[in-house]
Scaffold this motif. Structure first.
Motif, mmCIF file in Angstrom:
data_model
loop_
_atom_site.group_PDB
_atom_site.id
_atom_site.type_symbol
_atom_site.label_atom_id
_atom_site.label_comp_id
_atom_site.label_asym_id
_atom_site.label_seq_id
_atom_site.Cartn_x
_atom_site.Cartn_y
_atom_site.Cartn_z
ATOM 1 N N ILE A 190 37.547 38.357 32.349
ATOM 2 C CA ILE A 190 37.993 39.669 32.854
ATOM 3 C C ILE A 190 38.496 39.504 34.282
ATOM 4 N N GLY A 191 39.578 40.188 34.576
ATOM 5 C CA GLY A 191 40.224 40.102 35.889
ATOM 6 C C GLY A 191 41.688 40.390 35.681
ATOM 7 N N CYS A 192 42.457 40.496 36.778
ATOM 8 C CA CYS A 192 43.911 40.680 36.608
ATOM 9 C C CYS A 192 44.467 39.499 35.820
ATOM 10 N N SER A 193 44.136 38.280 36.265
ATOM 11 C CA SER A 193 44.666 37.074 35.620
ATOM 12 C C SER A 193 44.229 36.997 34.159
ATOM 13 N N HIS B 175 33.580 39.315 31.216
ATOM 14 C CA HIS B 175 33.663 38.705 32.543
ATOM 15 C C HIS B 175 32.826 37.410 32.589
ATOM 16 N N GLY C 210 39.849 33.614 36.431
ATOM 17 C CA GLY C 210 40.063 33.830 37.863
ATOM 18 C C GLY C 210 38.979 33.153 38.691
ATOM 19 N N ASP C 211 39.147 33.207 40.014
ATOM 20 C CA ASP C 211 38.146 32.595 40.897
ATOM 21 C C ASP C 211 36.814 33.332 40.795
ATOM 22 N N GLY C 212 36.873 34.642 40.524
ATOM 23 C CA GLY C 212 35.628 35.371 40.305
ATOM 24 C C GLY C 212 35.081 35.036 38.931
ATOM 25 N N ASP C 213 35.940 35.114 37.937
ATOM 26 C CA ASP C 213 35.541 34.903 36.554
ATOM 27 C C ASP C 213 34.907 33.518 36.341
ATOM 28 N N ILE D 39 40.201 36.168 45.816
ATOM 29 C CA ILE D 39 39.736 37.568 45.870
ATOM 30 C C ILE D 39 39.439 38.064 44.452
ATOM 31 N N TYR D 40 38.610 39.091 44.341
ATOM 32 C CA TYR D 40 38.503 39.807 43.066
ATOM 33 C C TYR D 40 39.637 40.823 43.097
ATOM 34 N N GLY D 41 40.703 40.556 42.353
ATOM 35 C CA GLY D 41 41.867 41.436 42.386
ATOM 36 C C GLY D 41 41.637 42.719 41.603
ATOM 37 N N LEU D 42 41.194 42.570 40.355
ATOM 38 C CA LEU D 42 41.089 43.735 39.470
ATOM 39 C C LEU D 42 40.165 44.804 40.044
ATOM 40 N N THR D 43 39.080 44.368 40.678
ATOM 41 C CA THR D 43 38.129 45.354 41.206
ATOM 42 C C THR D 43 38.458 45.719 42.650
ATOM 43 N N GLN E 115 37.304 42.623 46.437
ATOM 44 C CA GLN E 115 35.936 42.244 46.766
ATOM 45 C C GLN E 115 35.918 40.754 47.091
HETATM 46 C C1 LIG Z 1 29.526 41.860 33.788
HETATM 47 C C2 LIG Z 1 30.618 42.377 34.689
HETATM 48 N N1 LIG Z 1 30.423 42.400 36.012
HETATM 49 C C3 LIG Z 1 31.383 42.838 36.829
HETATM 50 C C4 LIG Z 1 32.563 43.301 36.314
HETATM 51 C C5 LIG Z 1 33.618 43.854 37.239
HETATM 52 N N2 LIG Z 1 34.719 42.914 37.416
HETATM 53 C C6 LIG Z 1 35.820 42.970 36.646
HETATM 54 S S1 LIG Z 1 36.970 41.842 37.086
HETATM 55 C C7 LIG Z 1 35.995 41.265 38.349
HETATM 56 C C8 LIG Z 1 36.460 40.171 39.270
HETATM 57 C C9 LIG Z 1 37.776 39.579 38.920
HETATM 58 O O1 LIG Z 1 38.149 38.628 39.859
HETATM 59 P P1 LIG Z 1 38.867 37.297 39.431
HETATM 60 O O2 LIG Z 1 38.154 36.631 38.329
HETATM 61 O O3 LIG Z 1 39.077 36.500 40.667
HETATM 62 O O4 LIG Z 1 40.241 37.798 38.810
HETATM 63 P P2 LIG Z 1 41.531 38.446 39.516
HETATM 64 O O5 LIG Z 1 41.434 39.919 39.248
HETATM 65 O O6 LIG Z 1 41.483 38.133 40.967
HETATM 66 O O7 LIG Z 1 42.673 37.798 38.822
HETATM 67 C C10 LIG Z 1 34.797 41.958 38.410
HETATM 68 C C11 LIG Z 1 33.727 41.716 39.386
HETATM 69 C C12 LIG Z 1 32.742 43.256 34.919
HETATM 70 N N3 LIG Z 1 33.885 43.643 34.336
HETATM 71 N N4 LIG Z 1 31.744 42.795 34.127
#
Ligand SMILES: Cc1ncc(C[n+]2csc(CCOP(=O)(O)OP(=O)(O)O)c2C)c(N)n1
Ligand SMILES: [Mg+2]
Length: 317
Positions: A62-65, A81, A105-108, A136-140, A143
């Motif tokens: 989960i994320g923009c990417s 996620h 993503g870097d968060g994922d 960065i966490y883009g989608l949220t 953060q």
């Molecule tokens: C279990 C859970 N925790 C938190 C979230 C909220 N959440 C959605 S995307 C995300 C972070 C995405 O960041 P990244 O992986 O870097 O992707 P980007 O959007 O930067 O491409 C978070 C914390 C979620 N969807 N599910």
């Protein structure tokens, strides 16, 4: 009049796939988001390799990417996620005939999915893993992520990120049983394409760290490397990724790096000023877990039942 059935021949037109055959929904990423460049590179590789779309699967967390699978007209799985990698391993273990592209993503990958990052790389199943690192966490909506630079003002740390960032490649190069680790950047489409193509060709898990610009939250974060090609260190070697002459000309600083040399790979990953791009590490001998999980996949139900019976008979009294 119609002849015998066995004389009939069915004309099956040979299929040629164009880019359109891989283009799914219209990408809803922001204009100039680096994700577009990665998507185009993957679609071009599928076209150039003439991969039947039904033999391709894009898996993400989960994320923009992680919206990546929606934009591919192939099989896809937009997971939970942090769970891109275990889903991808599951797909590969049952469908070894599919080519698996993983978008994370870097968060994922490096935060909630970090446990899977360690173990999926150790499993070394045959797939291409693309880490979209925009710091960065883009989608949220802005953060702090594990790769956000120290002091970056974000919505979770408005006065600046407190902790030094995790070094993605140093971390990856410390895992067990890694087999192919590279880095590229979204703003050089040629290097991006060549790196992803080489990753696709690798048998085993290929891990590609992609510096990916987020025009909304971390717009200028990679400017020191994007605007100053002399700050990029191009890794070259006959066992590495073939650099296009245009890329080699643009990035004048080259380093001959043997990708079997893990110690130098780790030193390169630790560089702070210059940004090394190219193939850091390659071990073609690393055991591939799907070689084991694939066993028995072609057995018929009867063969499986007979095997089960034989096993149970061992415990008969
Ligand atoms: C279990 C859970 N925790 C938190 C979230 C909220 N959440 C959605 S995307 C995300 C972070 C995405 O960041 P990244 O992986 O870097 O992707 P980007 O959007 O930067 O491409 C978070 C914390 C979620 N969807 N599910
Ligand atoms: Mg991110």
């Amino acid at each position: 009049m119609f002849g015998l059935k066995e004389d009939w021949s069915l004309e099956v037109p040979e299929r040629y796939f164009t880019l359109e055959n891989y283009a799914g929904g219209v990408a809803r990423w922001c204009p100039s988001c680096g994700d577009h460049a990665v998507l185009s590179a993957v679609q071009k590789i599928c076209r150039d390799e003439q991969l039947p779309p039904e033999k391709v699967v894009a898996v993400s967390g989960i994320g923009c990417s992680s919206r990546f699978p929606h934009y591919m007209k192939t099989f896809g799985f937009h997971g939970l996620h942090g769970r891109a990698l275990p889903v991808a391993c599951g797909v590969k273990s049952r469908r070894p005939d599919l080519h698996v592209w993983v978008a994370t993503g870097d968060g994922d990958c490096c935060s909630i999915g970090a446990g899977h990052w360690v173990h999926a790389l150790r499993y070394n199943m045959d797939m291409t893993v693309m880490l979209f690192d925009n710091n960065i966490y883009g989608l949220t909506k802005k953060q702090t992520s594990p790769t956000s630079p120290l002091g970056l003002s974000t919505n979770t740390h408005p006065r600046g990120a407190w902790l030094p960032p995790l070094n993605v490649l140093q971390t990856t190069l410390g895992f067990t049983n890694i087999s192919w680790v590279a880095r590229t950047v979204d703003w050089n489409p040629l290097h991006l394409y060549q790196t992803l193509k080489a990753a696709y060709e690798h048998k085993g898990l290929s891990f590609v760290h992609i510096l990916q610009r987020c025009p909304t939250y971390t717009d200028h974060i990679f400017d020191q490397w994007r605007d100053n090609p002399e700050n990029i260190l191009l890794l070259t070697h006959e066992q590495g990724i073939e650099a296009d002459p245009a890329v080699a000309k643009m990035y004048k600083n080259h380093q001959e790096h043997d990708p079997s040399d893990i110690d130098t790979a780790r030193q390169l990953a630790a560089e702070t000023g210059r940004l090394p791009i190219g193939l850091f590490f390659h071990n073609p001998e690393a055991p591939i877990y799907d070689a084991y999980t694939n066993e028995g996949l072609s057995m018929t139900l009867e063969e499986k039942a007979a095997g089960l019976e034989a096993e149970l008979d061992r415990f008969a009294i």
